[in-house]
Design a protein around this motif. Structure first.
Motif, PDB file in Angstrom:
ATOM      1  N   ILE A  21      -0.233   0.028  12.442  1.00 49.62           N
ATOM      2  CA  ILE A  21       0.362   0.362  11.137  1.00 49.62           C
ATOM      3  C   ILE A  21      -0.055   1.776  10.718  1.00 49.62           C
ATOM      4  O   ILE A  21       0.763   2.588  10.281  1.00 49.62           O
ATOM      5  N   ARG A  22      -1.345   2.068  10.902  1.00 52.97           N
ATOM      6  CA  ARG A  22      -1.867   3.376  10.487  1.00 52.97           C
ATOM      7  C   ARG A  22      -1.214   4.510  11.280  1.00 52.97           C
ATOM      8  O   ARG A  22      -0.829   5.535  10.725  1.00 52.97           O
ATOM      9  N   GLN A  23      -1.080   4.306  12.593  1.00 53.52           N
ATOM     10  CA  GLN A  23      -0.483   5.368  13.425  1.00 53.52           C
ATOM     11  C   GLN A  23       0.977   5.591  13.072  1.00 53.52           C
ATOM     12  O   GLN A  23       1.460   6.716  13.036  1.00 53.52           O
ATOM     13  N   ASN A  24       1.658   4.484  12.823  1.00 52.87           N
ATOM     14  CA  ASN A  24       3.068   4.573  12.438  1.00 52.87           C
ATOM     15  C   ASN A  24       3.197   5.382  11.147  1.00 52.87           C
ATOM     16  O   ASN A  24       4.044   6.268  11.016  1.00 52.87           O
ATOM     17  N   ARG A  25       2.294   5.086  10.202  1.00 55.68           N
ATOM     18  CA  ARG A  25       2.314   5.800   8.926  1.00 55.68           C
ATOM     19  C   ARG A  25       1.974   7.280   9.136  1.00 55.68           C
ATOM     20  O   ARG A  25       2.616   8.157   8.559  1.00 55.68           O
ATOM     21  N   GLU A  26       0.979   7.531   9.967  1.00 50.35           N
ATOM     22  CA  GLU A  26       0.577   8.923  10.203  1.00 50.35           C
ATOM     23  C   GLU A  26       1.717   9.740  10.795  1.00 50.35           C
ATOM     24  O   GLU A  26       1.915  10.891  10.451  1.00 50.35           O
ATOM     25  N   GLY A  27       2.475   9.125  11.703  1.00 46.67           N
ATOM     26  CA  GLY A  27       3.627   9.805  12.299  1.00 46.67           C
ATOM     27  C   GLY A  27       4.631  10.216  11.227  1.00 46.67           C
ATOM     28  O   GLY A  27       5.127  11.340  11.214  1.00 46.67           O
ATOM     29  N   LEU A 139      13.672  16.382   4.273  1.00 53.82           N
ATOM     30  CA  LEU A 139      12.433  15.980   3.592  1.00 53.82           C
ATOM     31  C   LEU A 139      12.669  14.726   2.751  1.00 53.82           C
ATOM     32  O   LEU A 139      11.855  13.800   2.761  1.00 53.82           O
ATOM     33  N   ALA A 140      13.799  14.703   2.049  1.00 55.07           N
ATOM     34  CA  ALA A 140      14.110  13.534   1.218  1.00 55.07           C
ATOM     35  C   ALA A 140      14.194  12.281   2.091  1.00 55.07           C
ATOM     36  O   ALA A 140      13.658  11.222   1.739  1.00 55.07           O
ATOM     37  N   ILE A 141      14.826  12.418   3.257  1.00 52.70           N
ATOM     38  CA  ILE A 141      14.948  11.275   4.179  1.00 52.70           C
ATOM     39  C   ILE A 141      13.564  10.853   4.678  1.00 52.70           C
ATOM     40  O   ILE A 141      13.227   9.669   4.695  1.00 52.70           O
ATOM     41  N   ALA A 142      12.762  11.844   5.067  1.00 49.31           N
ATOM     42  CA  ALA A 142      11.421  11.546   5.604  1.00 49.31           C
ATOM     43  C   ALA A 142      10.532  10.894   4.547  1.00 49.31           C
ATOM     44  O   ALA A 142       9.785   9.964   4.850  1.00 49.31           O
ATOM     45  N   LEU A 146       8.888   7.100   4.625  1.00 49.98           N
ATOM     46  CA  LEU A 146       7.455   6.852   4.417  1.00 49.98           C
ATOM     47  C   LEU A 146       7.250   5.824   3.303  1.00 49.98           C
ATOM     48  O   LEU A 146       6.457   4.880   3.452  1.00 49.98           O
ATOM     49  N   ALA A 147       7.975   6.011   2.206  1.00 50.36           N
ATOM     50  CA  ALA A 147       7.843   5.078   1.079  1.00 50.36           C
ATOM     51  C   ALA A 147       8.291   3.675   1.494  1.00 50.36           C
ATOM     52  O   ALA A 147       7.662   2.677   1.128  1.00 50.36           O
ATOM     53  N   ALA A 148       9.370   3.619   2.289  1.00 53.12           N
ATOM     54  CA  ALA A 148       9.878   2.320   2.737  1.00 53.12           C
ATOM     55  C   ALA A 148       8.852   1.636   3.643  1.00 53.12           C
ATOM     56  O   ALA A 148       8.607   0.429   3.528  1.00 53.12           O
ATOM     57  N   LEU A 149       8.240   2.429   4.505  1.00 53.73           N
ATOM     58  CA  LEU A 149       7.219   1.862   5.399  1.00 53.73           C
ATOM     59  C   LEU A 149       6.035   1.330   4.592  1.00 53.73           C
ATOM     60  O   LEU A 149       5.534   0.237   4.851  1.00 53.73           O
ATOM     61  N   GLU A 152       6.925  -1.820   2.914  1.00 54.35           N
ATOM     62  CA  GLU A 152       7.098  -2.897   3.892  1.00 54.35           C
ATOM     63  C   GLU A 152       5.748  -3.382   4.447  1.00 54.35           C
ATOM     64  O   GLU A 152       5.563  -4.564   4.710  1.00 54.35           O
ATOM     65  N   THR A 153       4.818  -2.468   4.634  1.00 50.85           N
ATOM     66  CA  THR A 153       3.585  -2.840   5.344  1.00 50.85           C
ATOM     67  C   THR A 153       2.371  -3.022   4.442  1.00 50.85           C
ATOM     68  O   THR A 153       1.333  -3.480   4.899  1.00 50.85           O
ATOM     69  N   LYS A 154       2.501  -2.623   3.171  1.00 51.93           N
ATOM     70  CA  LYS A 154       1.322  -2.659   2.278  1.00 51.93           C
ATOM     71  C   LYS A 154       0.666  -4.044   2.245  1.00 51.93           C
ATOM     72  O   LYS A 154      -0.544  -4.159   2.476  1.00 51.93           O
ATOM     73  N   ALA A 155       1.471  -5.068   1.971  1.00 53.81           N
ATOM     74  CA  ALA A 155       0.912  -6.422   1.835  1.00 53.81           C
ATOM     75  C   ALA A 155       0.246  -6.851   3.146  1.00 53.81           C
ATOM     76  O   ALA A 155      -0.856  -7.380   3.158  1.00 53.81           O
ATOM     77  N   ARG A 156       0.950  -6.563   4.261  1.00 57.66           N
ATOM     78  CA  ARG A 156       0.412  -6.939   5.562  1.00 57.66           C
ATOM     79  C   ARG A 156      -0.871  -6.170   5.880  1.00 57.66           C
ATOM     80  O   ARG A 156      -1.837  -6.735   6.384  1.00 57.66           O
ATOM     81  N   PHE A 157      -0.851  -4.898   5.563  1.00 60.42           N
ATOM     82  CA  PHE A 157      -2.023  -4.052   5.806  1.00 60.42           C
ATOM     83  C   PHE A 157      -3.222  -4.574   5.000  1.00 60.42           C
ATOM     84  O   PHE A 157      -4.329  -4.701   5.534  1.00 60.42           O
ATOM     85  N   ASP A 158      -2.992  -4.874   3.726  1.00 62.83           N
ATOM     86  CA  ASP A 158      -4.076  -5.381   2.870  1.00 62.83           C
ATOM     87  C   ASP A 158      -4.606  -6.715   3.391  1.00 62.83           C
ATOM     88  O   ASP A 158      -5.816  -6.947   3.407  1.00 62.83           O
TER      89      ASP A 158
END
Ligand SMILES: [Zn+2]
Length: 253
Positions: A21-27, A139-142, A146-149, A152-158
């Motif tokens: 999850i972290r690497q995906n976010r970092e990308g 930039l808007a798309i990127a 990032l916000a969508a990721l 999507e992953t916040k609850a799982r990450f926590d």
């Protein structure tokens, strides 16, 4: 296998998911940062471009004033020509007029050239503006990705982090330190199975770095509940056979 290694293996499973999850976010974050840097560079280019365009326009305006002033002088000379009393006076005025006209013709030629340059410059500015618009869209798309990721992953990450902390609470501080050090060094892959590439040979290898392990190290691993590190890659070693028994045990829980 001892309890510590069992806990560490559970920790490893959770850690690897966290790392993914972290690497995906970092990308995605890197992409956002790259685009922001690009836009900053475009802004710098635009600012330099505007300054240069303004300077060109000022030079053109100055030349225009110069030409106008000379035109005034030419028309005065033309009037004076009619009032000339001698041939000599007439000749002098005519020479001055001709010189002024020749000068103006020369300046007007370079003014035309300058106007073409200014037009080319304006076209270039339009192209830079378009480039900036495209980068802003990217930039808007990127940022949206990032916000969508994150959403999507916040609850799982926590949840994974809570699980990780729960398991870590049962691990001794020394083992946890060794785990965290190896995890950091190998993208979350803190553990490595000991393999025996040729069943007929009493030779053991670290599956993390493929280096041969001393036999006594393997024996120590089998008999004790110690955290044993591969001397080459620093991963925590576990014996393959016992490991699979542990997996079955976990599944039945
Ligand atoms: Zn190794």
């Amino acid at each position: 296998m001892g309890t510590t290694l069992e806990e560490l293996r559970r920790l490893q499973t959770v850690e690897l998911q966290l790392v993914t999850i972290r690497q995906n976010r970092e990308g995605k974050l890197r992409r956002v940062e790259l685009l922001k840097r690009q836009i900053k560079q475009i802004d710098d280019r635009l600012a330099a471009h505007h300054t240069a365009a303004r300077e060109k326009q000022m030079r053109l305006d100055a030349l225009q004033l110069d030409v106008s002033a000379r035109e005034d002088s030419i028309s005065k000379h033309r009037q004076a020509l009619n009032k000339a009393k001698t041939n000599k006076e007439y000749g002098l005025i005519l020479t001055a007029m001709n010189t002024e006209q020749a000068d103006n013709a020369k300046i007007e030629t370079s003014m035309l050239q300058m106007m073409e340059e200014i037009q080319a410059f304006k076209d270039e500015g339009v192209a830079i503006d378009a480039e900036k618009k495209k980068s802003l869209d990217d930039l808007a798309i990127a940022e949206k990705a990032l916000a969508a990721l994150d959403a999507e992953t916040k609850a799982r990450f926590d949840a994974l982090k809570a699980e990780r902390d729960g398991i870590a609470a049962h691990v001794s501080p020394d083992a946890l330190t060794a785990f965290e050090r190896a995890a950091q060094r190998h993208d979350g892959e803190a553990l490595a199975a000991v393999t025996r590439p040729r069943p007929k040979n009493e030779e053991y290898m670290c599956s993390g770095c493929n280096m041969t392990l001393p036999l006594d190290l393997y024996n120590a691993l089998r008999t004790k509940n110690d955290v044993v590190l591969c001397k080459t890659c620093g991963r925590i070693l576990f014996a393959e056979i016992q490991a699979s028994a542990s997996t079955a045990g976990r599944r039945s829980r």
